[in-house]
Design a protein around this motif. Structure first.
Motif, PDB file in Angstrom:
ATOM      1  N   ILE A 129       0.103  -3.418  -8.415  1.00 55.46           N
ATOM      2  CA  ILE A 129      -0.501  -3.847  -7.603  1.00 55.46           C
ATOM      3  C   ILE A 129      -0.978  -3.456  -6.123  1.00 55.46           C
ATOM      4  O   ILE A 129       0.058  -2.642  -5.598  1.00 55.46           O
ATOM      5  CB  ILE A 129       1.504  -4.849  -7.102  1.00 55.46           C
ATOM      6  N   THR A 130      -1.831  -3.393  -5.736  1.00 56.94           N
ATOM      7  CA  THR A 130      -2.842  -2.753  -5.296  1.00 56.94           C
ATOM      8  C   THR A 130      -2.710  -3.780  -3.656  1.00 56.94           C
ATOM      9  O   THR A 130      -3.223  -3.467  -2.353  1.00 56.94           O
ATOM     10  CB  THR A 130      -4.289  -1.732  -5.429  1.00 56.94           C
ATOM     11  N   ARG A 131      -2.599  -5.256  -3.680  1.00 56.16           N
ATOM     12  CA  ARG A 131      -2.821  -5.909  -3.181  1.00 56.16           C
ATOM     13  C   ARG A 131      -1.727  -7.007  -2.912  1.00 56.16           C
ATOM     14  O   ARG A 131      -1.972  -8.000  -4.060  1.00 56.16           O
ATOM     15  CB  ARG A 131      -4.348  -6.218  -2.271  1.00 56.16           C
ATOM     16  N   GLY A 132      -1.238  -7.801  -1.669  1.00 52.67           N
ATOM     17  CA  GLY A 132      -0.944  -9.116  -2.436  1.00 52.67           C
ATOM     18  C   GLY A 132       0.774  -8.805  -1.709  1.00 52.67           C
ATOM     19  O   GLY A 132       1.117  -9.971  -1.523  1.00 52.67           O
ATOM     20  N   LYS A 133       1.136  -7.766  -1.436  1.00 55.19           N
ATOM     21  CA  LYS A 133       3.210  -8.430  -0.545  1.00 55.19           C
ATOM     22  C   LYS A 133       2.999  -7.462   1.009  1.00 55.19           C
ATOM     23  O   LYS A 133       4.391  -7.195   0.943  1.00 55.19           O
ATOM     24  CB  LYS A 133       3.044  -6.337  -1.588  1.00 55.19           C
ATOM     25  N   GLU A 134       1.660  -7.280   1.351  1.00 57.04           N
ATOM     26  CA  GLU A 134       1.647  -6.775   2.781  1.00 57.04           C
ATOM     27  C   GLU A 134       3.110  -8.038   3.261  1.00 57.04           C
ATOM     28  O   GLU A 134       2.542 -10.018   3.498  1.00 57.04           O
ATOM     29  CB  GLU A 134       0.736  -7.352   3.646  1.00 57.04           C
ATOM     30  N   LEU A 135       3.513  -7.924   4.033  1.00 53.13           N
ATOM     31  CA  LEU A 135       3.942  -8.789   5.024  1.00 53.13           C
ATOM     32  C   LEU A 135       3.990  -8.313   6.803  1.00 53.13           C
ATOM     33  O   LEU A 135       4.545  -6.811   7.422  1.00 53.13           O
ATOM     34  CB  LEU A 135       5.790  -8.479   4.879  1.00 53.13           C
ATOM     35  N   LYS A 136       2.904  -8.112   7.861  1.00 56.95           N
ATOM     36  CA  LYS A 136       2.599  -7.929   8.801  1.00 56.95           C
ATOM     37  C   LYS A 136       2.267  -8.652  10.040  1.00 56.95           C
ATOM     38  O   LYS A 136       1.803  -9.118   9.584  1.00 56.95           O
ATOM     39  CB  LYS A 136       0.782  -7.296   8.818  1.00 56.95           C
ATOM     40  N   VAL A 137       2.852  -8.108  10.868  1.00 58.57           N
ATOM     41  CA  VAL A 137       2.262  -8.612  12.658  1.00 58.57           C
ATOM     42  C   VAL A 137       0.704  -8.357  12.411  1.00 58.57           C
ATOM     43  O   VAL A 137       0.934  -6.576  12.880  1.00 58.57           O
ATOM     44  CB  VAL A 137       2.684  -8.874  13.367  1.00 58.57           C
ATOM     45  N   LEU A 138       0.016  -9.051  12.521  1.00 57.49           N
ATOM     46  CA  LEU A 138      -1.395  -8.852  12.801  1.00 57.49           C
ATOM     47  C   LEU A 138      -1.892  -8.262  14.273  1.00 57.49           C
ATOM     48  O   LEU A 138      -2.021  -6.946  14.545  1.00 57.49           O
ATOM     49  CB  LEU A 138      -3.000  -9.015  11.992  1.00 57.49           C
ATOM     50  N   SER A 139      -1.188  -8.930  14.949  1.00 57.77           N
ATOM     51  CA  SER A 139      -1.474  -9.351  16.358  1.00 57.77           C
ATOM     52  C   SER A 139      -0.846 -10.369  16.872  1.00 57.77           C
ATOM     53  O   SER A 139      -0.422 -11.268  16.584  1.00 57.77           O
ATOM     54  CB  SER A 139      -3.351  -9.427  16.981  1.00 57.77           C
ATOM     55  N   ILE A 140      -0.812  -9.793  18.626  1.00 59.96           N
ATOM     56  CA  ILE A 140      -0.900 -11.155  19.556  1.00 59.96           C
ATOM     57  C   ILE A 140      -1.395 -11.622  19.974  1.00 59.96           C
ATOM     58  O   ILE A 140      -2.897 -10.886  20.801  1.00 59.96           O
ATOM     59  CB  ILE A 140       1.038 -11.031  19.974  1.00 59.96           C
ATOM     60  N   ALA A 141      -1.354 -12.832  20.857  1.00 63.06           N
ATOM     61  CA  ALA A 141      -2.929 -13.370  22.548  1.00 63.06           C
ATOM     62  C   ALA A 141      -1.896 -13.908  23.048  1.00 63.06           C
ATOM     63  O   ALA A 141      -0.587 -14.885  22.892  1.00 63.06           O
ATOM     64  CB  ALA A 141      -3.613 -14.497  21.829  1.00 63.06           C
TER      65      ALA A 141
END
Lengths: 250, 113
Positions: B99-111
């Protein structure tokens, strides 16, 4: 032409009434609007748990401690399996245990009576153990080198799948009373496990459980899974499990 | 549920970044939660709204990219989209080899404001 200094041309300027409202908002940046600042982070949310888990893993490896994370639904037989394993193998393998439950030390008491040093973690409302809890426990729980550490996780096939504790092996227990479709319902946990024990096979005559279907469902989800059919109660099939424990303890 | 733990981990990251960047009011938190990550988006939103109370992220909007999974078939080696962990290759009807994608759990950005 200006009659004072002579600049300009005759008729160059015009006279007009002032605008009803000058739109200064367009002239000056909106000083009363808050400035929005965006910070790019791109951080893995579980990175801290995973980093601590790796520390735990390195610790275990450096001391030749085989750490096993035991997972299952509540009531599949994790504690009974551990009790019986300790009684059977304690004369040849040095074993330790960490018990995880929301409340009470009932499981830890059973393991202690079986003859292994044990510590109980109570998560209170938490539904899983995490790497930090194990790290904290290891600060005061002395585990011998060259031993086996069993971590009995909170009974739950959902949440523990996400949390690496730093274990060497993840052993999943399901029982014949839970249905042969269990692997299809909890693919994340079955995919993360190395070994699957199908327990309570002594009850097969009283159930409609299709054991071949259970095995093929488990293999469909995780072709690498090592599957053992056991009855902790009667001892049937347990020798394979004991041999597996002996092999990882070396 | 574990979404409360995850929400707590997100808040910790947000507050850490806020401190490092001297921010006083967080108005948006942008996340990536893959469909194969095992995290329920609604439960996460609910948990997050609960725990940000009385913090500097109190009224922050949570924006979640709930990305599809991508798996590679073990037989035909083609990539296919995965809605969940039981999604199979449309041609070979098999689960993916990887599985190459779909298991991500990320904080991408904050404003912040």
């Amino acid at each position: 032409m200006c009659e004072t200094c002579g600049c300009g041309q005759p008729g160059e300027y015009t006279i007009k009434a002032p605008a009803k409202k000058t739109d200064y908002q367009q002239l000056v940046p909106a000083l009363d609007q808050p400035q929005r600042k965006v910070i790019t982070i791109e951080k893995d949310i579980l990175s801290e748990n995973n980093a601590i888990a790796q520390n735990n893993r390195s610790f275990f490896q450096s001391r030749n401690i085989a750490c096993i994370n035991l997972v299952s639904s509540p009531g599949s037989g994790k504690t009974s399996l551990l009790e019986k394993t300790i009684v059977e193998l304690k004369s040849s393998i040095s074993m330790f245990a960490i018990e995880g439950d929301q409340q009470s030390s009932l499981d830890a008491d059973r393991i202690m009576n079986a003859g292994a040093p044990v510590v109980q973690i109570n998560t209170n409302s938490g539904c899983h153990l995490d790497a930090r809890m194990i790290q904290k426990t290891l600060e005061n729980f002395k585990i011998n080198d060259n031993s086996v550490l069993f971590i009995e996780n909170v009974g739950n096939l959902v949440c523990p799948a996400l949390f690496d504790l730093g274990e060497q092996e993840r052993v999943l227990i399901m029982s014949v009373t839970e249905g042969e479709d269990k692997p299809l319902k909890y693919p994340a946990m079955f995919q993360s496990a190395h070994v699957c024990l199908i327990n309570k096979i002594d009850l097969l005559p009283y159930l409609d459980f299709d054991i071949e279907k259970a095995i093929s469902n488990a293999r469909f989800i995780n072709p690498e899974l090592e599957i053992m059919l056991v009855s902790v109660k009667t001892g049937e099939g347990m020798e394979s499990w004991y041999n597996w424990c002996r092999s990882i303890s070396r | 549920m574990h979404e409360l733990t995850i929400a707590g981990d997100i808040l910790e990251i947000v507050l850490q970044e806020a401190k490092q960047n001297d921010l006083h009011k967080i108005v948006e938190v942008e996340l990536e939660v893959g469909k194969l990550s095992g995290v329920d988006v609604e439960a996460l939103e609910f948990a997050f709204k609960m725990i940000i109370k009385e913090t500097l992220a109190e009224n922050a909007v949570i924006s979640i990219h709930n990305t599809n999974g991508i798996g590679e078939c073990k037989s035909c080696r083609k990539e296919f989209e995965m809605e969940d962990l039981l999604s199979v290759c449309p041609i070979c009807k098999q689960l993916p080899d990887s599985i190459t994608r779909g298991k991500e759990l990320k904080v991408l950005s904050i404003a912040a404001e």
